[in-house]
Design a protein around this motif. Structure first.
Motif, mmCIF file in Angstrom:
data_model
loop_
_atom_site.group_PDB
_atom_site.id
_atom_site.type_symbol
_atom_site.label_atom_id
_atom_site.label_comp_id
_atom_site.label_asym_id
_atom_site.label_seq_id
_atom_site.Cartn_x
_atom_site.Cartn_y
_atom_site.Cartn_z
ATOM 1 N N LEU A 547 2.736 8.853 -19.087
ATOM 2 C CA LEU A 547 2.225 7.703 -18.420
ATOM 3 C C LEU A 547 2.057 7.932 -16.914
ATOM 4 N N ALA A 548 2.492 9.173 -16.185
ATOM 5 C CA ALA A 548 2.508 9.276 -15.015
ATOM 6 C C ALA A 548 0.993 9.112 -14.453
ATOM 7 N N PRO A 549 -0.166 9.648 -15.110
ATOM 8 C CA PRO A 549 -1.419 9.230 -14.680
ATOM 9 C C PRO A 549 -1.676 7.707 -14.274
ATOM 10 N N HIS A 550 -1.042 6.779 -15.099
ATOM 11 C CA HIS A 550 -1.388 5.433 -15.165
ATOM 12 C C HIS A 550 -0.474 4.887 -13.898
ATOM 13 N N ALA A 551 0.481 5.358 -13.659
ATOM 14 C CA ALA A 551 1.225 5.276 -11.943
ATOM 15 C C ALA A 551 0.398 5.577 -11.049
ATOM 16 N N TRP A 552 -0.394 6.674 -10.984
ATOM 17 C CA TRP A 552 -1.231 7.232 -10.047
ATOM 18 C C TRP A 552 -2.253 6.396 -9.850
ATOM 19 N N ARG A 553 -2.760 6.012 -10.966
ATOM 20 C CA ARG A 553 -4.148 5.030 -10.746
ATOM 21 C C ARG A 553 -3.626 3.818 -10.409
ATOM 22 N N ALA A 554 -2.485 3.414 -10.780
ATOM 23 C CA ALA A 554 -2.114 2.075 -10.320
ATOM 24 C C ALA A 554 -1.938 1.907 -8.716
ATOM 25 N N LEU A 555 -1.338 3.154 -8.324
ATOM 26 C CA LEU A 555 -0.913 3.137 -6.869
ATOM 27 C C LEU A 555 -2.335 3.457 -6.097
ATOM 28 N N ARG A 556 -3.289 4.060 -6.601
ATOM 29 C CA ARG A 556 -4.401 4.361 -6.057
ATOM 30 C C ARG A 556 -5.345 3.081 -5.942
ATOM 31 N N TRP A 557 -5.063 2.202 -6.762
ATOM 32 C CA TRP A 557 -5.995 0.841 -6.697
ATOM 33 C C TRP A 557 -5.465 0.135 -5.402
ATOM 34 N N PHE A 558 -4.712 0.369 -4.892
ATOM 35 C CA PHE A 558 -4.277 -0.360 -3.617
ATOM 36 C C PHE A 558 -5.289 0.403 -2.530
ATOM 37 N N GLU A 559 -5.471 1.656 -2.714
ATOM 38 C CA GLU A 559 -6.248 2.406 -1.419
ATOM 39 C C GLU A 559 -7.351 1.622 -0.948
ATOM 40 N N SER A 560 -8.032 1.171 -1.968
ATOM 41 C CA SER A 560 -9.482 0.562 -1.473
ATOM 42 C C SER A 560 -9.169 -0.863 -0.702
ATOM 43 N N PHE A 561 -7.889 -1.173 -0.456
ATOM 44 C CA PHE A 561 -7.708 -2.556 0.250
ATOM 45 C C PHE A 561 -6.858 -1.920 1.656
ATOM 46 N N LEU A 562 -6.786 -0.832 1.992
ATOM 47 C CA LEU A 562 -5.988 -0.387 3.027
ATOM 48 C C LEU A 562 -6.730 -0.631 4.383
ATOM 49 N N ALA A 563 -6.377 -1.399 5.492
ATOM 50 C CA ALA A 563 -7.173 -1.406 6.653
ATOM 51 C C ALA A 563 -7.026 -0.302 7.320
ATOM 52 N N GLU A 564 -7.449 -0.225 8.749
ATOM 53 C CA GLU A 564 -7.655 0.991 9.367
ATOM 54 C C GLU A 564 -6.051 1.075 9.686
ATOM 55 N N ASP A 565 -5.467 0.533 10.123
ATOM 56 C CA ASP A 565 -3.684 0.770 10.375
ATOM 57 C C ASP A 565 -3.195 1.470 9.342
ATOM 58 N N GLY A 566 -3.695 1.594 8.227
ATOM 59 C CA GLY A 566 -2.799 2.347 6.959
ATOM 60 C C GLY A 566 -2.338 1.204 6.340
ATOM 61 N N LEU A 567 -2.373 0.012 6.368
ATOM 62 C CA LEU A 567 -1.689 -0.839 5.480
ATOM 63 C C LEU A 567 -2.450 -1.795 4.529
ATOM 64 N N ILE A 568 -2.010 -2.066 3.472
ATOM 65 C CA ILE A 568 -2.638 -3.064 2.626
ATOM 66 C C ILE A 568 -3.113 -4.290 3.408
ATOM 67 N N GLY A 569 -4.146 -4.648 3.694
ATOM 68 C CA GLY A 569 -4.507 -5.917 4.305
ATOM 69 C C GLY A 569 -5.441 -6.943 3.410
ATOM 70 N N GLN A 570 -5.622 -8.178 4.162
ATOM 71 C CA GLN A 570 -6.315 -9.167 3.496
ATOM 72 C C GLN A 570 -5.548 -9.607 2.188
ATOM 73 N N ALA A 571 -4.041 -9.349 2.059
ATOM 74 C CA ALA A 571 -3.421 -9.539 0.873
ATOM 75 C C ALA A 571 -3.142 -11.115 0.429
ATOM 76 N N ASP A 572 -3.842 -12.021 1.395
ATOM 77 C CA ASP A 572 -3.421 -13.162 1.058
ATOM 78 C C ASP A 572 -4.864 -13.925 0.176
ATOM 79 N N ARG A 573 -5.465 -12.899 -0.324
ATOM 80 C CA ARG A 573 -6.623 -13.266 -1.181
ATOM 81 C C ARG A 573 -6.249 -14.153 -2.418
ATOM 82 N N ARG A 574 -7.178 -15.117 -2.750
ATOM 83 C CA ARG A 574 -6.880 -16.239 -3.711
ATOM 84 C C ARG A 574 -6.787 -15.355 -5.023
#
Length: 848
Positions: A547-574
């Motif tokens: 199941l490790a590849p599923h954990a990697w994919r779940a964590l990579r899912w957030f990378e498209s939401f990273l802002a320039e400062d390296g943090l998950i941004g716009q997290a208050d989306r609907r």
């Protein structure tokens, strides 16, 4: 920023969900159930089905529908082996020649369908055999079951003494009928759950599972109208294209009797026009729970309820309820020894018409008033006929208090016995804890029962309101379970289940199996943490690597939401629900708590990559965790407040501070250790909201221990928080609790929840001091702390066997260990003392 109410947010955040897309076949987790060395239960699988899905042709898409199905099978001789596989959508009860043989299946959502296996040789005999099932379909999606059409599926392989095989399959030669004694017009107990039951005993056919004969086709009003079943395809058939064998052992059952009759009273509906309209107008949808709750109680006239104590005994004695005056009801309130989950039943000795409503509640309001409207409208209605009868609910109920509400009786109602067939996952009470403080002992026991009642076919959020499995909750509930019961199968099933739902982007539903769609995004991170902890506590490297590849994919899912400062941004989306905890938060744009959970999830993904030998993924997640941790410190630390703020927005940092955010900053080491004491001092001032959920209370105490607070302070908080619920009479711990609330007001939520065991876990980990020092407890650390206690003893189950610990303060430590290595570390008045032992064996360390 004011957050919506708990119930309002849940209601508004749900939408009916189609099945989440599956991951590519190469990445999909195995369909082979996890088998660990300590797991004796192994099902027999069926790889190629010959049976066909069947149902009543006219009601496949009907909501809240029951269907009777049966087949008469002639055998020349009794079989020497009888293998039976069976499933349904949604639920079935199976009988062979009138003997109940099984109940299931495990909850699912399309495209998955679990099936059960039974070995039923002893139930078949030469001649006519009746295979019968009462199948039920919710017809809607609930928090714990996916929506789908009705269907029943059975295949039996019967072998005679000569080895000849008779195969029985569901097909269009089976008979189907609607049981007229069940009404399909009952209301849901709550929008997330199943339905109230309305059962008319006057119409019940008692012998349909045993009588092979059917009414004459010319009978204008037969008790059951049988017709040929309709076929709907051979597995894998849409919508259930993936057939899975049961992955965990069937639930264990035992009968529990009530412990006392609290009172018998007279009930009368208030003189309210709306109530009278609801009672008098033709209404196919009776809300039984609301009716019970609206009644005003008064003292019972003499003779209304006689010999009520006989309800507690399973013998020939009876309690008698006399017909109440017109316009009133006779109410009998009954208490069970503790919260129970299962199928309540009533043994009726004699009756003569009328209604018997049955209400269930976890909690009593002041004045011993049943609380029917707190979390779910749990109630059933029995339409009484004549004679003797046994009624039992089809769906399960969860409660501590049961109310009988009898109306319109034409003669005395004589009841012999009341009880419940209690169900729970088959745990073993192998973990133990006892110390010199009786309150802490009781806290540990109540937490254990709370955990057990939320372990069924999967980990549940709570047995009353939702019965759902959350990707984040299974992580912490498994932690309690490791110390209470040492079971590994239920968490393995939950981890694999969410991985099966993952789509190509890495996202998966965070409440499943379910007919609703939840996107509590931090639970993807918590799922990854739970997978690593599963490996650490069980040593099951195979599943962790799978199941490790599923954990990697779940964590990579957030990378498209990273802002320039390296943090998950716009997290208050609907389309995101940032939960973190119930309470007041400022959740805008870059949310501190979400990014701090992200740090912990990234580190878990990196450890899983190291385990799988994937240096590239390990390097990626380790580097990203360091960047996000550093960015959290830059963005969210407030020098003026000496604490982390809740979020960063385009307008700058929030000024809102919460305990939860700062405790996560400590646990993820985003805050430097030299700031921890100052942070804790700041967030414990009066202007900061206190934590009211056991979910985050656990992380708060973990943060205290991480920051170096003495165990005595932690134990005092456990006594104050969990202990106050015990002092208020709780037999299970509550979903939400404010220890400043008025005694008798009860919880703001349910009285039994899955996320409540943190206090007990700390007792086992810190007072007994037992922790794994290597995966699967091949090596353990025993580091007990005395605090203000005089002695402690107990046991911790591990994959290697029990670790038993007993200590007396400033006297001796005794441990019994299985085949493993154990490091002992003690802090005494004379300094630190260490020892190393290799088991199996018993060992004593003098600590005077």
């Amino acid at each position: 920023m004011q957050r919506p109410s708990r119930r309002g947010f849940l209601r508004n955040s749900l939408s009916t969900a189609a099945a989440a897309p599956l991951a590519s076949p190469a990445a999909a987790p195995s369909t082979e159930p996890t088998r660990l060395p300590n797991a004796a239960w192994i099902p027999k699988t069926l790889d190629h089905w010959r049976a066909r899905w069947i149902w009543d042709d006219y009601n496949r898409e009907t909501t809240n529908i029951y269907v009777c199905l049966r087949k008469v099978v002639n055998l020349q001789a009794a079989p020497r082996a009888a293998d039976v596989w069976v499933t349904a959508n949604s639920v079935y009860k199976l009988w062979i020649n009138g003997v109940e043989a099984g109940r299931g299946p495990e909850p699912n959502e399309p495209p998955f369908k679990f099936y059960d296996y039974y070995e039923l040789t002893k139930l078949f005999h030469p001649g006519e055999n009746i295979i019968a099932a009462l199948a039920y379909n919710f017809g809607i999606g609930t928090h714990f079951y996916g929506a789908g059409p009705g269907g029943f599926l059975l295949e039996a392989h019967l072998f005679d003494a000569a080895g000849r095989e008779t195969v029985v399959v569901t097909d269009n030669t089976w008979r189907a009928a609607l049981p007229r004694w069940y009404s399909r017009y009952a209301l849901q107990t709550i929008w997330a759950n199943g339905f109230q039951e309305v059962c008319d005993l006057r119409k019940e056919v008692l012998d349909w599972q045993t009588n092979p004969h059917e009414p004459s086709p010319t009978d204008p009003n037969p008790p059951m109208r049988w017709r040929w079943a309709s076929e709907f395809g051979v597995p894998p058939a849409s919508p259930f294209t993936v057939m899975l064998p049961r992955e965990v052992p069937p639930e264990r059952r035992r009968v529990v009797a009530p412990q006392r009759v609290i009172h018998g009273k007279l009930g009368r509906l208030p003189d309210d026009w709306m109530v009278r309209q609801a009672e008098t107008m033709p209404n196919p949808y009776p809300n039984v729970a609301t009716r019970i709750a609206l009644e005003v109680e008064s003292g019972a006239p003499a003779g209304l309820v006689a010999d009520a104590a006989n309800l507690l005994r399973d013998d020939a004695s009876v309690a008698t309820i006399a017909p109440p005056p017109p316009g009133t009801s006779a109410r009998v309130l009954i208490e069970f020894p503790e919260e129970v989950v299962g199928y309540p039943f009533i043994e009726i000795e004699s009756m003569d018409g009328g209604l018997l409503d049955v209400g269930y509640s976890e909690f009593l309001k002041p004045g011993d008033q049943i609380d029917m409207l707190r979390a779910a409208l749990q109630a059933d209605r029995i339409v009484l006929g004549r004679g003797a009868r046994r009624w039992q609910s089809y769906d399960r109920r969860a409660f501590r208090y049961l109310l009988l509400d009898a109306q319109g009786l034409r003669g005395p109602l004589k009841v012999r016995h009341i009880g419940i067939t209690r169900i729970a996952y088959p745990v073993e009470y192998c973990g133990r804890f006892e110390c010199s403080d009786p309150l802490l002992n009781r806290i540990w026991q109540v937490a254990r029962l709370s955990c057990e009642l939320n372990m069924h076919d999967h980990y549940e959020d709570g047995p009353v309101r939702e019965r759902g499995q959350y990707a984040g909750d299974i992580r912490t509930t498994a932690l309690w379970n490791y110390y209470f019961f040492g079971d590994h199968l239920l968490i393995a099933k939950g981890l694999r289940h969410f991985a099966r739902l993952q789509d190509a982007s890495g996202w998966f539903k965070t409440l499943s199996p379910s007919g609703t769609r939840h996107n509590i995004v931090e639970m993807l991170m918590q799922w990854a943490i739970g997978l690593w902890e599963y490996y650490w506590y069980t040593g099951d490297r195979k599943l962790a690597v799978e199941l490790a590849p599923h954990a990697w994919r779940a964590l990579r899912w957030f990378e498209s939401f990273l802002a320039e400062d390296g943090l998950i941004g716009q997290a208050d989306r609907r389309d995101w629900w940032i939960f973190i905890d119930w309470g007041r938060f400022d959740f805008r744009d870059e949310i501190a708590a979400l990014n701090l959970w992200y740090v912990q999830g990234l580190e878990a993904a990196a450890r899983l990559a190291d385990l799988a030998g994937n240096a590239s993924e390990a390097g990626h997640f380790n580097a990203l965790a360091k960047r996000v941790r550093a960015a959290c410190q830059r963005r969210f630390w407030s020098e003026r407040e000496q604490a982390f703020v809740d979020c960063w927005t385009p307008e700058g940092p929030s000024r809102h501070i919460t305990r939860q955010t700062n405790q996560l900053a400590i646990l993820s080491h985003a805050a430097p250790p030299d700031k921890w004491a100052t942070m804790l001092s700041r967030i414990e001032k009066a202007d900061i909201d206190r934590i009211e959920t056991p979910w985050f209370k656990f992380f708060e105490l973990w943060a205290w221990l991480e920051a170096g607070r003495p165990l005595s302070a932690v134990l005092d908080e456990i006594r104050a928080w969990w202990g106050e619920q015990v002092r208020r009479g709780a037999t299970t711990f509550w979903e939400v609790f404010d220890d400043r609330s008025t005694p008798g007001t009860g919880p703001d939520g349910t009285c039994c929840h899955s996320w409540v065991g943190g206090g007990a876990l700390i007792l086992s980990q810190e007072v007994l001091g037992v922790k794994p020092a290597a995966p699967g407890f091949t090596k353990a650390l025993v580091e007990p702390k005395w605090a203000d206690l005089e002695f402690a003893r107990g046991a911790v189950p591990t994959p290697q066997g029990l670790i038993e610990v007993s200590w007396e303060k400033n006297k001796r430590l005794e441990i019994s260990i299985p085949k493993m290595e154990v490091d002992v570390k003690l802090s005494t008045d004379s300094g630190e003392r260490r020892a190393h032992f290799t088991g199996p064996g018993r060992h004593t360390v003098d600590i005077r």
